[in-house]
Design a protein around this motif. Structure first.
Motif, PDB file in Angstrom:
ATOM      1  N   ILE A   1     -29.449 -64.187 -32.485  1.00  0.00           N
ATOM      2  CA  ILE A   1     -28.300 -63.973 -33.361  1.00  0.00           C
ATOM      3  C   ILE A   1     -27.017 -64.561 -32.785  1.00  0.00           C
ATOM      4  O   ILE A   1     -26.114 -64.900 -33.536  1.00  0.00           O
TER       5      ILE A   1
ATOM      6  N   PHE B   1     -25.336 -67.646 -34.274  1.00  0.00           N
ATOM      7  CA  PHE B   1     -24.516 -67.581 -35.472  1.00  0.00           C
ATOM      8  C   PHE B   1     -23.036 -67.750 -35.166  1.00  0.00           C
ATOM      9  O   PHE B   1     -22.276 -68.171 -36.029  1.00  0.00           O
ATOM     10  N   SER B   2     -22.610 -67.438 -33.980  1.00  0.00           N
ATOM     11  CA  SER B   2     -21.187 -67.568 -33.652  1.00  0.00           C
ATOM     12  C   SER B   2     -20.742 -69.025 -33.682  1.00  0.00           C
ATOM     13  O   SER B   2     -19.558 -69.307 -33.823  1.00  0.00           O
TER      14      SER B   2
ATOM     15  N   PHE C   1     -21.854 -71.202 -35.979  1.00  0.00           N
ATOM     16  CA  PHE C   1     -22.013 -71.705 -37.337  1.00  0.00           C
ATOM     17  C   PHE C   1     -20.752 -71.533 -38.157  1.00  0.00           C
ATOM     18  O   PHE C   1     -19.995 -70.579 -37.967  1.00  0.00           O
ATOM     19  N   SER C   2     -20.574 -72.410 -39.115  1.00  0.00           N
ATOM     20  CA  SER C   2     -19.473 -72.260 -40.065  1.00  0.00           C
ATOM     21  C   SER C   2     -19.826 -71.142 -41.044  1.00  0.00           C
ATOM     22  O   SER C   2     -20.996 -70.746 -41.172  1.00  0.00           O
ATOM     23  N   ASP C   3     -18.823 -70.653 -41.755  1.00  0.00           N
ATOM     24  CA  ASP C   3     -19.070 -69.627 -42.764  1.00  0.00           C
ATOM     25  C   ASP C   3     -20.061 -70.128 -43.807  1.00  0.00           C
ATOM     26  O   ASP C   3     -20.947 -69.392 -44.234  1.00  0.00           O
TER      27      ASP C   3
ATOM     28  N   THR D   1     -22.449 -72.317 -43.490  1.00  0.00           N
ATOM     29  CA  THR D   1     -23.799 -72.355 -42.928  1.00  0.00           C
ATOM     30  C   THR D   1     -24.411 -70.960 -42.898  1.00  0.00           C
ATOM     31  O   THR D   1     -25.595 -70.777 -43.201  1.00  0.00           O
ATOM     32  N   ILE D   2     -23.611 -69.968 -42.575  1.00  0.00           N
ATOM     33  CA  ILE D   2     -24.109 -68.585 -42.561  1.00  0.00           C
ATOM     34  C   ILE D   2     -24.464 -68.141 -43.973  1.00  0.00           C
ATOM     35  O   ILE D   2     -25.515 -67.530 -44.198  1.00  0.00           O
TER      36      ILE D   2
ATOM     37  N   THR E   1     -27.715 -69.624 -44.887  1.00  0.00           N
ATOM     38  CA  THR E   1     -28.808 -68.934 -44.197  1.00  0.00           C
ATOM     39  C   THR E   1     -29.161 -67.637 -44.916  1.00  0.00           C
ATOM     40  O   THR E   1     -30.341 -67.322 -45.108  1.00  0.00           O
ATOM     41  N   ILE E   2     -28.142 -66.893 -45.324  1.00  0.00           N
ATOM     42  CA  ILE E   2     -28.378 -65.654 -46.084  1.00  0.00           C
ATOM     43  C   ILE E   2     -29.062 -65.981 -47.407  1.00  0.00           C
ATOM     44  O   ILE E   2     -30.026 -65.315 -47.804  1.00  0.00           O
TER      45      ILE E   2
END
Length: 115
Positions: free
Chosen positions: A4, A7-8, A10-12, A14-15, A18-19
């Motif tokens: 996890i 994730f820090s 990653f851009s918003d 990209t997150i 992923t979701i």
């Protein structure tokens, strides 16, 4: 992704993607189409589509969708686990902190140093 903490980096966007991919793959594994998921979650099909494309939707709609997919377990990481320091334990303080207290440094700046 190995963990996890990745994730820090990653851009918003990209997150969100992923979701969306997680929701899409979970829905497909459960043999549901977008309309069936939307109907069960009481949201519009376009909301499901937006989520799966990595677009912004409301948090309440995300919760509804995750609940129908039986995937609320992903929120387990949000659980607050209070770690009690040995000093607080020795003092018998077991309550959760509710505030952050900081020393007011503006008064220290105005003090005359005597020079």
């Amino acid at each position: 992704m190995s963990n996890i903490s990745d994730f820090s980096l990653f851009s918003d966007k990209t997150i969100l993607n992923t979701i969306g991919l997680f929701v899409q793959q979970t829905r497909i594994k459960q043999n549901l189409n977008q309309q069936e998921l939307a109907d069960r979650a009481a949201v519009s099909r376009s909301t499901v589509s937006l989520l799966e494309r990595g677009e912004n939707i409301s948090l309440i709609n995300l919760l509804k969708i995750l609940r129908i997919l039986d995937a609320l377990y992903v929120l387990k990481e949000f659980e607050v686990r209070e770690e009690i320091s040995p000093l607080r334990l020795a003092k018998g303080e077991k309550k959760l902190r509710k505030r952050v207290l900081k020393k007011d440094t503006s008064q220290d700046d105005n003090l005359d140093s005597g020079w």
